[in-house]
Enzyme design. Sequence first.
Site, PDB file in Angstrom:
ATOM      1  N   ASN A 159     -14.455 -19.695  -9.276  1.00  0.00           N
ATOM      2  CA  ASN A 159     -13.830 -20.962  -8.877  1.00  0.00           C
ATOM      3  C   ASN A 159     -12.310 -20.857  -8.818  1.00  0.00           C
ATOM      4  O   ASN A 159     -11.669 -21.614  -8.098  1.00  0.00           O
ATOM      5  CB  ASN A 159     -14.213 -22.054  -9.884  1.00  0.00           C
TER       6      ASN A 159
ATOM      7  N   ARG B 237     -13.506 -30.768  -7.580  1.00  0.00           N
ATOM      8  CA  ARG B 237     -13.771 -29.531  -6.837  1.00  0.00           C
ATOM      9  C   ARG B 237     -12.549 -28.949  -6.143  1.00  0.00           C
ATOM     10  O   ARG B 237     -12.512 -27.755  -5.873  1.00  0.00           O
ATOM     11  CB  ARG B 237     -14.880 -29.780  -5.824  1.00  0.00           C
TER      12      ARG B 237
ATOM     13  N   ASP C 132      -6.958 -22.830  -8.127  1.00  0.00           N
ATOM     14  CA  ASP C 132      -8.266 -23.139  -7.555  1.00  0.00           C
ATOM     15  C   ASP C 132      -8.471 -22.478  -6.193  1.00  0.00           C
ATOM     16  O   ASP C 132      -7.727 -22.731  -5.244  1.00  0.00           O
ATOM     17  CB  ASP C 132      -8.400 -24.661  -7.425  1.00  0.00           C
TER      18      ASP C 132
ATOM     19  N   ARG D 131     -24.557 -15.843 -14.105  1.00  0.00           N
ATOM     20  CA  ARG D 131     -24.216 -17.148 -14.659  1.00  0.00           C
ATOM     21  C   ARG D 131     -22.949 -17.546 -13.911  1.00  0.00           C
ATOM     22  O   ARG D 131     -21.926 -16.862 -14.000  1.00  0.00           O
ATOM     23  CB  ARG D 131     -23.935 -17.027 -16.155  1.00  0.00           C
TER      24      ARG D 131
ATOM     25  N   ASP E 237     -19.893 -19.467 -13.472  1.00  0.00           N
ATOM     26  CA  ASP E 237     -18.959 -20.276 -14.253  1.00  0.00           C
ATOM     27  C   ASP E 237     -18.411 -21.447 -13.434  1.00  0.00           C
ATOM     28  O   ASP E 237     -18.133 -21.305 -12.236  1.00  0.00           O
ATOM     29  CB  ASP E 237     -17.793 -19.371 -14.691  1.00  0.00           C
TER      30      ASP E 237
ATOM     31  N   HIS F 193     -17.231 -27.266 -10.309  1.00  0.00           N
ATOM     32  CA  HIS F 193     -15.926 -27.317  -9.643  1.00  0.00           C
ATOM     33  C   HIS F 193     -15.929 -26.653  -8.271  1.00  0.00           C
ATOM     34  O   HIS F 193     -14.882 -26.442  -7.681  1.00  0.00           O
ATOM     35  CB  HIS F 193     -14.871 -26.704 -10.565  1.00  0.00           C
TER      36      HIS F 193
ATOM     37  N   GLU G  95     -23.343 -23.047 -14.234  1.00  0.00           N
ATOM     38  CA  GLU G  95     -22.814 -23.843 -15.331  1.00  0.00           C
ATOM     39  C   GLU G  95     -22.321 -25.181 -14.800  1.00  0.00           C
ATOM     40  O   GLU G  95     -21.279 -25.262 -14.149  1.00  0.00           O
ATOM     41  CB  GLU G  95     -21.651 -23.116 -16.027  1.00  0.00           C
TER      42      GLU G  95
ATOM     43  N   ARG H 143     -31.982 -19.229 -23.650  1.00  0.00           N
ATOM     44  CA  ARG H 143     -30.872 -18.302 -23.925  1.00  0.00           C
ATOM     45  C   ARG H 143     -30.443 -18.460 -25.383  1.00  0.00           C
ATOM     46  O   ARG H 143     -30.193 -19.573 -25.853  1.00  0.00           O
ATOM     47  CB  ARG H 143     -29.693 -18.616 -23.008  1.00  0.00           C
TER      48      ARG H 143
HETATM   49  C1  QV4 Z   1      -3.170 -25.690 -20.220  1.00  0.00           C
HETATM   50  C2  QV4 Z   1      -3.231 -27.220 -20.246  1.00  0.00           C
HETATM   51  C3  QV4 Z   1      -3.414 -27.763 -18.842  1.00  0.00           C
HETATM   52  C4  QV4 Z   1      -2.302 -27.234 -17.969  1.00  0.00           C
HETATM   53  C5  QV4 Z   1      -2.296 -25.699 -18.015  1.00  0.00           C
HETATM   54  C6  QV4 Z   1      -1.231 -25.069 -17.177  1.00  0.00           C
HETATM   55  O1  QV4 Z   1      -4.338 -27.627 -21.069  1.00  0.00           O
HETATM   56  O2  QV4 Z   1      -3.418 -29.169 -18.838  1.00  0.00           O
HETATM   57  O3  QV4 Z   1      -2.507 -27.662 -16.655  1.00  0.00           O
HETATM   58  O4  QV4 Z   1      -2.158 -25.245 -19.372  1.00  0.00           O
HETATM   59  O5  QV4 Z   1       0.022 -25.345 -17.696  1.00  0.00           O
HETATM   60  C7  QV4 Z   1      -7.045 -22.220 -21.204  1.00  0.00           C
HETATM   61  C8  QV4 Z   1      -6.409 -23.159 -22.206  1.00  0.00           C
HETATM   62  C9  QV4 Z   1      -5.881 -24.413 -21.524  1.00  0.00           C
HETATM   63  C10 QV4 Z   1      -4.879 -24.003 -20.457  1.00  0.00           C
HETATM   64  C11 QV4 Z   1      -5.618 -23.100 -19.478  1.00  0.00           C
HETATM   65  C12 QV4 Z   1      -4.712 -22.590 -18.363  1.00  0.00           C
HETATM   66  O6  QV4 Z   1      -7.347 -23.497 -23.206  1.00  0.00           O
HETATM   67  O7  QV4 Z   1      -5.259 -25.252 -22.484  1.00  0.00           O
HETATM   68  O8  QV4 Z   1      -4.438 -25.168 -19.775  1.00  0.00           O
HETATM   69  O9  QV4 Z   1      -6.147 -21.937 -20.172  1.00  0.00           O
HETATM   70  O10 QV4 Z   1      -3.662 -21.832 -18.867  1.00  0.00           O
HETATM   71  C13 QV4 Z   1     -12.238 -21.364 -20.926  1.00  0.00           C
HETATM   72  C14 QV4 Z   1     -11.689 -22.233 -22.052  1.00  0.00           C
HETATM   73  C15 QV4 Z   1     -10.469 -22.996 -21.608  1.00  0.00           C
HETATM   74  C16 QV4 Z   1      -9.439 -22.049 -21.037  1.00  0.00           C
HETATM   75  C17 QV4 Z   1     -10.092 -21.377 -19.839  1.00  0.00           C
HETATM   76  C18 QV4 Z   1      -9.170 -20.414 -19.116  1.00  0.00           C
HETATM   77  O11 QV4 Z   1     -12.697 -23.110 -22.478  1.00  0.00           O
HETATM   78  O12 QV4 Z   1      -9.905 -23.653 -22.745  1.00  0.00           O
HETATM   79  O13 QV4 Z   1      -8.265 -22.748 -20.662  1.00  0.00           O
HETATM   80  O14 QV4 Z   1     -11.216 -20.609 -20.305  1.00  0.00           O
HETATM   81  O15 QV4 Z   1      -8.722 -19.422 -19.957  1.00  0.00           O
HETATM   82  C19 QV4 Z   1     -15.234 -28.229 -18.284  1.00  0.00           C
HETATM   83  C20 QV4 Z   1     -15.746 -27.455 -17.074  1.00  0.00           C
HETATM   84  C21 QV4 Z   1     -16.567 -26.239 -17.451  1.00  0.00           C
HETATM   85  C22 QV4 Z   1     -15.848 -25.384 -18.499  1.00  0.00           C
HETATM   86  C23 QV4 Z   1     -15.508 -26.273 -19.684  1.00  0.00           C
HETATM   87  C24 QV4 Z   1     -14.764 -25.524 -20.767  1.00  0.00           C
HETATM   88  O16 QV4 Z   1     -16.503 -28.308 -16.242  1.00  0.00           O
HETATM   89  O17 QV4 Z   1     -16.810 -25.488 -16.299  1.00  0.00           O
HETATM   90  O18 QV4 Z   1     -14.691 -27.361 -19.267  1.00  0.00           O
HETATM   91  N1  QV4 Z   1     -16.626 -24.215 -18.878  1.00  0.00           N
HETATM   92  C25 QV4 Z   1     -16.414 -22.888 -18.244  1.00  0.00           C
HETATM   93  C26 QV4 Z   1     -16.456 -21.763 -19.240  1.00  0.00           C
HETATM   94  C27 QV4 Z   1     -15.238 -21.835 -20.129  1.00  0.00           C
HETATM   95  C28 QV4 Z   1     -14.007 -21.587 -19.302  1.00  0.00           C
HETATM   96  C29 QV4 Z   1     -14.077 -22.130 -17.956  1.00  0.00           C
HETATM   97  C30 QV4 Z   1     -15.175 -22.779 -17.467  1.00  0.00           C
HETATM   98  C31 QV4 Z   1     -12.982 -21.832 -17.041  1.00  0.00           C
HETATM   99  O19 QV4 Z   1     -17.654 -21.776 -19.957  1.00  0.00           O
HETATM  100  O20 QV4 Z   1     -15.312 -20.909 -21.193  1.00  0.00           O
HETATM  101  O21 QV4 Z   1     -12.866 -22.179 -19.966  1.00  0.00           O
HETATM  102  O22 QV4 Z   1     -13.304 -20.583 -16.435  1.00  0.00           O
HETATM  103  O23 QV4 Z   1     -16.275 -28.973 -18.875  1.00  0.00           O
HETATM  104 CA    CA Z   2     -12.635 -25.674  -7.237  1.00  0.00          CA
END
Ligand code: QV4
Ligand code: CA
Length: 512
Positions: free
Chosen positions: A115, A173, A182, A210, A212, A216, A248, A352
Amino acid sequence: MKLLVLLALFGLGLAQHDPHIKHGRTTIVHLFEWRWADIAAECERFLGPKGFGGVQISPPNEHIILNSPWRPWWQRYQPISYNLCSRSGSEDELRDMITRCNNVGVNIYVDVVINHMCGVTGGEGTHSSCGSWFNADKRDFPSVPYSSLDFNDNKCRTSSGDIENYGDKYQVRDCRLVGLLDLALEKDYVRGKVADYLNKLIDIGVAGFRVDASKHMWPGDVDVVYRRLNNLNTKWFPGGSRAFIFQEVIDLGGEGISTGEYFHLGRVTEFKYSAKLGTIFRRWNGEKLCYTRNWGEGWGFMPNSNAVVFVDNHDNQRGHGAGGASIVTFWDSRLHKMAVGYMLAHPYGVTRVMSSFRWNRHIVNGKDQNDWVGPPSYSDGSTKPVPVFPDQTCGDGWVCEHRWRQITNMVIFRNVVNGQPHTNWWDNQSNQVAFGRGDRGFIVFNNDDWDLDVTLNTGLPGGTYCDVISGQKEGSSCTGKQIHVGSDGRAHFKISNSEEDPFVAIHAESKL
Ligand code: QV4
Ligand code: CA
């Protein structure tokens, strides 16, 4: 003609719902953040022999390396390219692992992050797992290559450029998920790069993906990508096999996007299952185990044929994603074993099991300050191997829930009862329940604060069975409780509420 096309489309979709699990096995284990070398060894020494069907691996592609906080686990959800070198190892190690797991009948499912790329604040440089240069500000990822033309910056209509309202599916999205750049999956070029990445993995021998952050991505966009995928490698899979797709999508209700939009494309993660099962075993909100008589679709979960189910995942076990405090993890090991036991005994969904690493939890006002902490590592940031001891446990902070006797034995239970109906339900109108799986298995839970003492119809042939929770069958003897089933199928169960594991499970292959 139209009908034929429709049939072909329908057929393709359904094909992507099949995990292609071999030898009557049923269950996938997520070896979260494990190194490829350790997964290869685990397939050969444990997963194959114990009847695990497959492994979900952490994202294998090049990702950002972050030093503040110090190499969080989530850096792997920030792609830099589709080169196959990651915190878990090199491309050679990945290939070796996939071959060795396939050779012992254990499938590999890859967590693919398609994504987005890294966060908008990812900076410029070569702080990436293969050392590729990139510039997040300029949207420049030459190792793919992607440029500013390949992102949704102009399509997103929020002022921050991030998702601000989950009720608006255009934002969800087309805007950035927590600042992650994105990708414009509507572009043929981007679809092609993503399909090439997935096809490379398919050709190496993986069984599926899977996907991710599927919520989105527009279903129509990923559909095009999925249609471009090669059939699975015929070295290990029957000709014409399509990749297993499980997407997911977190849908606990009340958002702009629902899981149903993805059913035709493959399976979908059922997060309601995880959140509800935790609430039930914790007995919160007046929930009782006896209410699970119609567990599954009866609870408003998605159709059985679409569901991938789990007690916890790598996000909700540490407060990321959704589900909240009800989620039952290894930190609550007694409840966790029971909940996983329930899931594995119950016929709903593709199951799982989570396999975690430990970290120092530090919860302030309900939020874990250490929810970012990465896998057990050396001071240079490289991930530690998983040591295993003669008693089957793991060291160095690796939890290895999948090796806990109660959980391993329930994985075997699920294989033994595979295809059998849910039968012989009993409950005490509280938190003591029992059910069978045809004439192949029976399980009894006591999650009340008093003893269970009852005679039940198990549906099993008469004989003496070994309980696979308190022990297991070894040769012709039993290291745990013995359960005597009469010729009428009835058996007496006594489970104290203070037992280490207040549940009992017997099956056709635990008969003495
Ligand atoms: C921060 C701020 C933002 C700001 C950004 C840029 O919070 O507001 O815009 O900085 O300045 C990490 C940090 C997060 C940071 C981001 C970008 O935690 O604070 O933003 O990086 O720098 C994992 C973690 C996230 C992590 C992300 C990327 O959970 O915390 O973000 O990896 O490293 C929703 C979705 C679902 C998602 C779920 C967690 O619908 O799809 O949230 N789940 C999947 C994965 C998950 C992963 C992602 C998606 C992203 O299972 O592990 O997020 O690939 O519900
Ligand atoms: Ca997207």
